[in-house]
Design an enzyme around this catalytic site. Sequence first.
Site, PDB file in Angstrom:
ATOM      1  N   TYR A 256      -2.557  -0.097  10.157  1.00 46.73           N
ATOM      2  CA  TYR A 256      -2.222  -0.337   8.808  1.00 46.73           C
ATOM      3  C   TYR A 256      -1.420  -0.412   7.716  1.00 46.73           C
ATOM      4  O   TYR A 256      -0.784  -1.785   7.329  1.00 46.73           O
ATOM      5  CB  TYR A 256      -3.845  -0.095   7.976  1.00 46.73           C
ATOM      6  CG  TYR A 256      -3.396  -0.039   6.441  1.00 46.73           C
ATOM      7  CD1 TYR A 256      -4.103  -1.401   6.723  1.00 46.73           C
ATOM      8  CD2 TYR A 256      -3.324   0.626   5.292  1.00 46.73           C
ATOM      9  CE1 TYR A 256      -4.141  -1.941   4.502  1.00 46.73           C
ATOM     10  CE2 TYR A 256      -3.788   0.536   4.221  1.00 46.73           C
ATOM     11  CZ  TYR A 256      -3.474  -0.722   4.374  1.00 46.73           C
ATOM     12  OH  TYR A 256      -4.240  -1.065   2.590  1.00 46.73           O
TER      13      TYR A 256
ATOM     14  N   SER B 166       1.149  -1.020   0.028  1.00 41.61           N
ATOM     15  CA  SER B 166       0.301  -0.248  -0.078  1.00 41.61           C
ATOM     16  C   SER B 166       0.680   0.854   0.388  1.00 41.61           C
ATOM     17  O   SER B 166       1.877   1.579   0.523  1.00 41.61           O
ATOM     18  CB  SER B 166      -1.178  -0.140   1.252  1.00 41.61           C
ATOM     19  OG  SER B 166      -1.302   0.726   1.614  1.00 41.61           O
TER      20      SER B 166
HETATM   21  N1  LIG Z   1      -8.117  -0.500  -2.572  1.00 41.99           N
HETATM   22  C1  LIG Z   1      -7.290   0.285  -2.329  1.00 41.99           C
HETATM   23  O1  LIG Z   1      -7.667   1.786  -2.440  1.00 41.99           O
HETATM   24  C2  LIG Z   1      -6.644  -0.411  -1.562  1.00 41.99           C
HETATM   25  C3  LIG Z   1      -4.804   0.162  -1.160  1.00 41.99           C
HETATM   26  C4  LIG Z   1      -3.682   0.063  -1.181  1.00 41.99           C
HETATM   27  C5  LIG Z   1      -4.063  -1.367  -0.394  1.00 41.99           C
HETATM   28  N2  LIG Z   1      -4.782  -2.331  -0.729  1.00 41.99           N
HETATM   29  C6  LIG Z   1      -5.038  -3.931  -0.391  1.00 41.99           C
HETATM   30  O2  LIG Z   1      -5.352  -3.933  -1.771  1.00 41.99           O
HETATM   31  C7  LIG Z   1      -6.044  -5.433  -1.021  1.00 41.99           C
HETATM   32  C8  LIG Z   1      -7.239  -5.318  -1.470  1.00 41.99           C
HETATM   33  O3  LIG Z   1      -8.316  -4.518  -1.679  1.00 41.99           O
HETATM   34  P1  LIG Z   1      -9.726  -4.324  -1.649  1.00 41.99           P
HETATM   35  O4  LIG Z   1      -9.334  -2.689  -1.799  1.00 41.99           O
HETATM   36  O5  LIG Z   1     -10.218  -4.596  -2.638  1.00 41.99           O
HETATM   37  O6  LIG Z   1      -9.847  -4.373  -0.521  1.00 41.99           O
HETATM   38  P2  LIG Z   1     -11.090  -5.223   0.205  1.00 41.99           P
HETATM   39  O7  LIG Z   1     -11.816  -5.163   2.000  1.00 41.99           O
HETATM   40  O8  LIG Z   1     -12.539  -4.608  -0.931  1.00 41.99           O
HETATM   41  O9  LIG Z   1     -11.297  -6.838   0.138  1.00 41.99           O
HETATM   42  C9  LIG Z   1     -10.613  -7.836   0.835  1.00 41.99           C
HETATM   43  C10 LIG Z   1     -11.200  -9.039   0.428  1.00 41.99           C
HETATM   44  O10 LIG Z   1     -10.196  -9.981   1.489  1.00 41.99           O
HETATM   45  C11 LIG Z   1     -11.241 -10.730   2.277  1.00 41.99           C
HETATM   46  N3  LIG Z   1     -10.068 -10.841   3.549  1.00 41.99           N
HETATM   47  C12 LIG Z   1      -9.646 -10.557   4.477  1.00 41.99           C
HETATM   48  N4  LIG Z   1      -9.560 -11.134   4.663  1.00 41.99           N
HETATM   49  C13 LIG Z   1      -9.411 -11.801   5.191  1.00 41.99           C
HETATM   50  C14 LIG Z   1      -9.110 -13.303   5.163  1.00 41.99           C
HETATM   51  N5  LIG Z   1      -7.999 -13.144   6.331  1.00 41.99           N
HETATM   52  N6  LIG Z   1      -9.032 -14.590   4.498  1.00 41.99           N
HETATM   53  C15 LIG Z   1      -9.517 -14.326   3.564  1.00 41.99           C
HETATM   54  N7  LIG Z   1     -10.012 -13.401   2.858  1.00 41.99           N
HETATM   55  C16 LIG Z   1      -9.926 -12.487   3.857  1.00 41.99           C
HETATM   56  C17 LIG Z   1     -12.663  -9.782   2.429  1.00 41.99           C
HETATM   57  O11 LIG Z   1     -13.134 -10.282   2.843  1.00 41.99           O
HETATM   58  C18 LIG Z   1     -12.635  -8.507   0.841  1.00 41.99           C
HETATM   59  O12 LIG Z   1     -13.186  -9.423   0.380  1.00 41.99           O
HETATM   60  C19 LIG Z   1      -5.375  -5.698   0.317  1.00 41.99           C
HETATM   61  O13 LIG Z   1      -5.006  -5.857   0.564  1.00 41.99           O
HETATM   62  C20 LIG Z   1      -5.799  -4.094   0.844  1.00 41.99           C
HETATM   63  O14 LIG Z   1      -5.063  -3.719   1.584  1.00 41.99           O
HETATM   64  C21 LIG Z   1      -5.526  -1.303  -1.344  1.00 41.99           C
END
Ligand SMILES: NC(=O)c1ccc[n+]([C@@H]2O[C@H](COP(=O)([O-])OP(=O)(O)OC[C@H]3O[C@@H](n4cnc5c(N)ncnc54)[C@H](O)[C@@H]3O)[C@@H](O)[C@H]2O)c1
Length: 318
Positions: free
Chosen positions: A152, A127
Amino acid sequence: MKKILVTGACGFIGFHLSSALKKRDNFVIGLDNYNSYYDQNLKYQREKVLNEQDINIVNADINDKDIVRKILEKNKIDTVVHLAAQAGVRYSFENPDAYVSSNLVGFVNLLEVLKSFKNIKLVFASSSSVYGLNEKIPFSTDDKTDSPANLYGATKKANESIAYAYHNLFQIPIVALRYFTVYGPYGRPDMAYFKFTKSILEEKPIEIFGDGNMLRDFTYIDDAVEGTISAIDYCNKFDIFNIGNNKPVKLMDFISVLEKHLGKKAKLKHIPVFKGEMLKTYADIIKSQEKLNFNPKTSIEEGLKHFVKWYKSYQKDN
Ligand SMILES: NC(=O)c1ccc[n+]([C@@H]2O[C@H](COP(=O)([O-])OP(=O)(O)OC[C@H]3O[C@@H](n4cnc5c(N)ncnc54)[C@H](O)[C@@H]3O)[C@@H](O)[C@H]2O)c1
């Protein structure tokens, strides 16, 4: 044909990535625990769309090593894209355990499973939060990342270090992607742009930190997915890339574009800047351009237009 496991496949990025990978004729299987951090119905709606594209999702936690191992073996997986994590900054003050369980323990469990397989590569979500309190912009992958602003960001930084150790010890090819505020249709309801849209339409005030001069590098989902797919193709050693738009916008300018697409004015409520929040994010993407041929194309105007269109149809059905 690549055989890919996407963890967090019913999450925002995982959903779009799985669909795009499938359209490129890869075999894709997902894993998600459908946690209740935000509206689970949205996760089930994404799952339905994926199922219609013949993508199966295993309802499991990444901490369940046996299930993860079985998925890898049974499907002869060659690439894991690991997106399952506890996302969000503010929630880390409320429920730090969720971050420890998914982002730290879960991450190590996944690597423990991967180390016994030969030839499975890993692309995972880090991130922009790893840049934390850094002052110098744009943020480059050559910059130090020793001052995370919140738990985070600290877990994502830890992931990168842990990943390097496993790469070094067990030769797992690994790429970490530092995503910068990804937005778009089917997006995350906990994110500011989603909440702003809801509040503006409901004529409720939206909370703005300070004077609204925060800078955010908003990355449209299709661009983030393109970058992720390039990283899958590229992954052969250990590397880290920024996946950002490289064109940060002031929060107030972002809100103006949103108002234009919604045809409504926002009611602003200024509140003190939340401690732990980053005041600016701005990705240096030179390395991603050179090595991943990553060239984000979507302007805020265009990206928010797509989001608003989706949001209105989603809101009608929910
Ligand atoms: N969306 C953003 O702007 C952004 C920015 C930086 C980093 N990220 C990273 O990208 C990744 C995806 O982000 P996103 O926005 O799609 O988030 P999101 O929360 O929509 O997706 C994460 C998914 O992982 C599942 N999950 C969480 N913990 C779990 C576990 N222990 N076992 C199985 N499933 C699990 C959740 O149910 C969810 O559906 C994450 O790692 C997030 O930290 C996202």
